[in-house]
Design a protein around this motif. Structure first.
Motif, PDB file in Angstrom:
ATOM      1  N   MET A 121       0.921  -0.899   0.151  1.00  0.00           N
ATOM      2  CA  MET A 121       0.716  -0.276  -0.055  1.00  0.00           C
ATOM      3  C   MET A 121       0.504   1.327   0.198  1.00  0.00           C
ATOM      4  N   GLU A 122       2.376   1.134   0.461  1.00  0.00           N
ATOM      5  CA  GLU A 122       3.054   2.241   0.534  1.00  0.00           C
ATOM      6  C   GLU A 122       3.329   2.853  -0.616  1.00  0.00           C
ATOM      7  N   ARG A 123       3.664   1.837  -1.523  1.00  0.00           N
ATOM      8  CA  ARG A 123       4.056   2.587  -2.667  1.00  0.00           C
ATOM      9  C   ARG A 123       2.598   3.267  -3.893  1.00  0.00           C
ATOM     10  N   LEU A 124       1.669   2.618  -3.540  1.00  0.00           N
ATOM     11  CA  LEU A 124       0.036   3.528  -4.056  1.00  0.00           C
ATOM     12  C   LEU A 124       0.325   5.690  -3.732  1.00  0.00           C
ATOM     13  N   MET A 125      -0.982   5.685  -4.492  1.00  0.00           N
ATOM     14  CA  MET A 125      -0.918   7.369  -4.105  1.00  0.00           C
ATOM     15  C   MET A 125      -1.679   7.435  -2.818  1.00  0.00           C
ATOM     16  N   ASP A 126      -1.958   8.543  -2.175  1.00  0.00           N
ATOM     17  CA  ASP A 126      -3.123   9.051  -1.172  1.00  0.00           C
ATOM     18  C   ASP A 126      -4.214   9.853  -2.568  1.00  0.00           C
ATOM     19  N   GLU A 127      -5.169  10.286  -1.476  1.00  0.00           N
ATOM     20  CA  GLU A 127      -6.365  11.250  -2.331  1.00  0.00           C
ATOM     21  C   GLU A 127      -5.506  12.194  -3.465  1.00  0.00           C
ATOM     22  N   GLY A 128      -4.719  12.518  -1.994  1.00  0.00           N
ATOM     23  CA  GLY A 128      -4.743  13.901  -2.752  1.00  0.00           C
ATOM     24  C   GLY A 128      -3.591  14.487  -3.337  1.00  0.00           C
ATOM     25  N   GLY A 129      -2.401  12.646  -3.624  1.00  0.00           N
ATOM     26  CA  GLY A 129      -1.299  12.747  -4.765  1.00  0.00           C
ATOM     27  C   GLY A 129      -2.317  12.670  -6.112  1.00  0.00           C
ATOM     28  N   TYR A 130      -3.255  11.513  -5.930  1.00  0.00           N
ATOM     29  CA  TYR A 130      -3.736  11.457  -7.405  1.00  0.00           C
ATOM     30  C   TYR A 130      -4.725  12.528  -7.604  1.00  0.00           C
ATOM     31  N   LYS A 131      -5.470  12.756  -6.832  1.00  0.00           N
ATOM     32  CA  LYS A 131      -5.794  14.659  -7.808  1.00  0.00           C
ATOM     33  C   LYS A 131      -4.368  14.841  -8.170  1.00  0.00           C
ATOM     34  N   GLU A 132      -3.300  15.182  -7.315  1.00  0.00           N
ATOM     35  CA  GLU A 132      -2.622  16.052  -8.908  1.00  0.00           C
ATOM     36  C   GLU A 132      -2.491  15.150  -9.507  1.00  0.00           C
ATOM     37  N   PHE A 133      -2.253  13.343  -9.562  1.00  0.00           N
ATOM     38  CA  PHE A 133      -2.024  12.477 -10.876  1.00  0.00           C
ATOM     39  C   PHE A 133      -2.728  13.513 -12.295  1.00  0.00           C
ATOM     40  N   THR A 134      -4.211  13.516 -11.954  1.00  0.00           N
ATOM     41  CA  THR A 134      -4.632  13.758 -12.510  1.00  0.00           C
ATOM     42  C   THR A 134      -4.842  15.117 -13.328  1.00  0.00           C
ATOM     43  N   GLU A 135      -5.250  15.899 -11.821  1.00  0.00           N
ATOM     44  CA  GLU A 135      -4.813  17.136 -12.865  1.00  0.00           C
ATOM     45  C   GLU A 135      -3.445  17.358 -14.442  1.00  0.00           C
ATOM     46  N   GLY A 136      -3.008  17.034 -13.693  1.00  0.00           N
ATOM     47  CA  GLY A 136      -1.834  16.677 -15.186  1.00  0.00           C
ATOM     48  C   GLY A 136      -2.100  16.264 -16.277  1.00  0.00           C
ATOM     49  N   LEU A 137      -2.859  14.594 -16.587  1.00  0.00           N
ATOM     50  CA  LEU A 137      -3.528  14.453 -17.436  1.00  0.00           C
ATOM     51  C   LEU A 137      -4.532  15.716 -18.377  1.00  0.00           C
ATOM     52  N   GLU A 138      -4.606  16.601 -18.335  1.00  0.00           N
ATOM     53  CA  GLU A 138      -6.086  17.588 -18.347  1.00  0.00           C
ATOM     54  C   GLU A 138      -5.431  18.253 -19.204  1.00  0.00           C
TER      55      GLU A 138
END
Length: 170
Positions: free
Chosen positions: A153-170
């Motif tokens: 689980m440690e290598r996965l993104m938390d909610e904030g990290g995922y939000k940042e990740f998806t904003e970079g896809l737009e």
């Protein structure tokens, strides 16, 4: 049958064809506060995300996880018309396909965020696959897994990290 892609590849292909704001993720869901139970720590219950747009949330005992696809992925895929659920007792490694989602736009594999043994598929999705569109990070969950190594689980993104990740896809 069309070749299946990972959720991430399908989202990427669909994202590049977007022409209107109707397909953008709903931002209000990211602004909801997280509430927790007194019986477990926030770290044990926090949802974690993969770059392939799957999520997992551990139960309070830290041994069982619930897996699904993210709201971002559900919005990008469009109306889900079929879900292939994993079978119980299926042993998987992190990143392996456990099922598939077919939408009006594409067919995509669902990958396990962690290693373990599948203990249950969400049978509601067999009759009502659109549940994924209505509540992808709630009642639209895909499977429950007996987690082999909670350290993954440690290598996965938390909610904030995922939000940042998806904003970079737009």
């Amino acid at each position: 049958m069309a070749a299946r892609l990972s959720i991430a590849r399908a989202v990427c292909q669909i994202s590049s064809r977007r022409t209107c704001a109707a397909f953008r993720p709903v931002r209000a869901q990211w602004q909801q506060p997280y509430s927790r139970s007194f019986s477990c720590s926030i770290a044990a219950r926090a949802k974690k995300y993969t770059e392939d747009h799957e999520w997992i949330e551990l139960s309070s005992d830290g041994k069982t996880g619930t897996i699904g696809i993210s709201t971002y992925a559900a919005n990008a895929l469009g109306d889900v018309v079929y879900v292939e659920l994993p079978t119980s007792d299926l042993e998987v490694k992190a990143g392996e396909a456990i099922g598939a989602v077919e939408s009006v736009k594409s067919a995509s594999d669902i990958n396990s965020p962690v290693s373990g043994k599948i203990i249950e598929g969400n049978s509601v999705l067999e009759e009502k696959p659109g549940t994924i569109n209505n509540d992808p990070e709630g009642s639209g969950w895909i499977a429950k897994i007996e987690v082999a190594d909670s350290g993954e689980m440690e290598r996965l993104m938390d909610e904030g990290g995922y939000k940042e990740f998806t904003e970079g896809l737009e």
